[in-house]
Design an enzyme around this catalytic site. Structure first.
Site, short mmCIF file in Angstrom:
data_model
loop_
_atom_site.label_atom_id
_atom_site.label_comp_id
_atom_site.label_asym_id
_atom_site.label_seq_id
_atom_site.Cartn_x
_atom_site.Cartn_y
_atom_site.Cartn_z
N ASP A 52 -0.72 -7.71 2.81
CA ASP A 52 -1.00 -8.42 4.07
C ASP A 52 0.29 -8.62 4.87
O ASP A 52 0.27 -9.18 5.97
CB ASP A 52 -1.77 -9.73 3.84
CG ASP A 52 -1.02 -10.72 2.96
OD1 ASP A 52 0.06 -10.39 2.46
OD2 ASP A 52 -1.55 -11.84 2.78
N SER A 53 1.42 -8.10 4.34
CA SER A 53 2.65 -8.00 5.13
C SER A 53 2.42 -7.15 6.37
O SER A 53 3.23 -7.17 7.30
CB SER A 53 3.78 -7.41 4.28
OG SER A 53 3.36 -6.20 3.67
N ASP A 91 -4.24 -6.45 -0.83
CA ASP A 91 -4.07 -7.91 -0.76
C ASP A 91 -5.32 -8.57 -0.21
O ASP A 91 -5.86 -8.13 0.81
CB ASP A 91 -2.91 -8.24 0.20
CG ASP A 91 -1.62 -8.54 -0.52
OD1 ASP A 91 -1.65 -8.77 -1.74
OD2 ASP A 91 -0.57 -8.53 0.15
N LYS A 121 -5.20 -8.04 -4.93
CA LYS A 121 -4.10 -8.94 -5.30
C LYS A 121 -4.35 -10.32 -4.70
O LYS A 121 -4.66 -10.42 -3.51
CB LYS A 121 -2.75 -8.38 -4.85
CG LYS A 121 -1.58 -9.33 -5.16
CD LYS A 121 -0.24 -8.64 -5.14
CE LYS A 121 0.32 -8.36 -3.78
NZ LYS A 121 0.56 -9.56 -2.95
N GLU A 123 -2.79 -14.42 -4.49
CA GLU A 123 -1.57 -15.21 -4.64
C GLU A 123 -1.82 -16.54 -5.34
O GLU A 123 -2.83 -17.20 -5.10
CB GLU A 123 -0.95 -15.49 -3.26
CG GLU A 123 -0.44 -14.24 -2.57
CD GLU A 123 0.27 -14.54 -1.25
OE1 GLU A 123 0.48 -15.73 -0.91
OE2 GLU A 123 0.60 -13.58 -0.54
N GLU A 191 7.84 -12.64 -6.82
CA GLU A 191 8.62 -12.51 -5.57
C GLU A 191 9.63 -13.64 -5.45
O GLU A 191 9.29 -14.82 -5.61
CB GLU A 191 7.66 -12.51 -4.36
CG GLU A 191 8.39 -12.37 -3.03
CD GLU A 191 7.49 -11.98 -1.86
OE1 GLU A 191 6.28 -11.76 -2.07
OE2 GLU A 191 8.02 -11.88 -0.75
O1 KIV Z 1 2.15 -8.22 1.40
C1 KIV Z 1 2.98 -7.56 0.73
O2 KIV Z 1 3.51 -6.54 1.16
C2 KIV Z 1 3.32 -8.07 -0.59
C3 KIV Z 1 4.55 -7.52 -1.26
C4 KIV Z 1 5.75 -8.16 -0.66
C5 KIV Z 1 4.51 -7.70 -2.72
O3 KIV Z 1 2.66 -8.93 -1.10
#
Ligand code: KIV
Length: 273
Positions: A52-53, A91, A121, A123, A191
């Site tokens: 989600d980056s 994510d 994924k 968090e 992280e």
């Molecule tokens: O959103 C993302 O790209 C991430 C990575 C930094 C692990 O969660």
């Protein structure tokens, strides 16, 4: 060799665990679309993460909080089109899995069915998240955890800062990792965690840990594609190593195109019908 690990076969979470057990370091890189997904896949990574980056890098948001489930599904489906071999992890965005395990299950199911993900994924390791991990893995969906600095909690954490610096929070992250493993997670991203603490976490669990700003002892490493390619010039945390300087190449190529158009040298006869 397992049936799934033959030449050209899709990487599975079982391969992930076997590679970790053999002491091979795992390599994970983000991608958000078919074109980069294909290039990352062809580079031989173990997994591609649709992070989600993308909220920061593609949408220009300050945080990942505004990213929606539909946006993640759109980017997951696009990336799936390019990724044929690596494990595709997607994510789950903010508040799509914390509210209740039922909502988590439905939302993760959409990412799998509509986005074509191989795993999701999530968090954190709050009780709600652990309950969601149990429900989602119980439905047969592989889950990767994410501890340390968790970007969806950036406001509560007071910024993107290194976590687990004191003895109490170091102990807590080890416990959280064990709980995530117990809940069924197949791997955990660590992280912005001190290298020594990440090493303790990696020792404490049998599933692979994937570090970003967490030192060399993790079972593998993940970097954001735009950061490692040098496309995101404004972002220079200590852990980041740039393996290319693509932003400069982009500007240079486009300004050469502009110069040639203005000079009348492009298109020439070789580029005309
Ligand atoms: O959103 C993302 O790209 C991430 C990575 C930094 C692990 O969660």
């Amino acid at each position: 060799m397992s049936a799934s690990s033959g030449e050209g076969a899709r990487v599975t979470i079982r391969d992930f665990q076997e590679r970790k057990n053999r002491g091979e370091k795992l390599v994970v890189v983000t991608a958000y679309d078919a074109l980069f997904g294909k290039l990352v896949d062809e580079s031989g990574v173990d997994a591609v993460l649709v992070g989600d980056s993308l909220g920061n890098l593609l949408a220009g948001f300050d945080t990942t909080l505004p990213v929606t489930l539909d946006q993640m599904i759109y980017h997951a489906r696009s990336t799936r089109a390019g990724v044929k071999r690596a494990l595709l992890i997607v994510d789950m965005p903010f508040l799509t899995y914390q509210v209740s395990w039922r909502r988590a299950l439905v939302n993760c199911g959409r990412v799998m069915q509509e986005g074509g993900a191989d795993s999701v994924k999530l968090e954190g390791a709050s009780e709600n998240v652990l309950t969601a991990v149990r429900a989602v893995t119980g439905a047969g969906i592989p889950v990767m955890g994410h501890l340390g600095f968790t970007p969806q909690s950036v406001l509560a954490l007071g910024g993107a800062r290194v976590q687990a610096r004191d003895a109490q929070s170091a102990k807590q992250i080890v416990e959280d990792a064990k709980r995530l493993e117990g809940a069924g997670a197949f791997s955990i991203v660590l992280e912005l965690v001190p290298a020594k603490v990440a090493a303790r976490v990696t020792e404490a669990v049998s599933i692979p840990t994937i570090g970003i700003g967490a030192g060399a002892s993790c079972s593998g490493q993940v970097l954001v594609l735009h950061d490692l390619l040098g496309l995101n010039e404004g972002f220079s945390p200590k852990f980041l190593k740039r393996y290319a300087a693509i932003a400069a190449d982009v500007r240079n190529a486009i300004s050469r195109f502009g110069e040639e158009v203005r000079a009348g040298s492009y298109p020439d006869d070789d580029h005309s019908f």
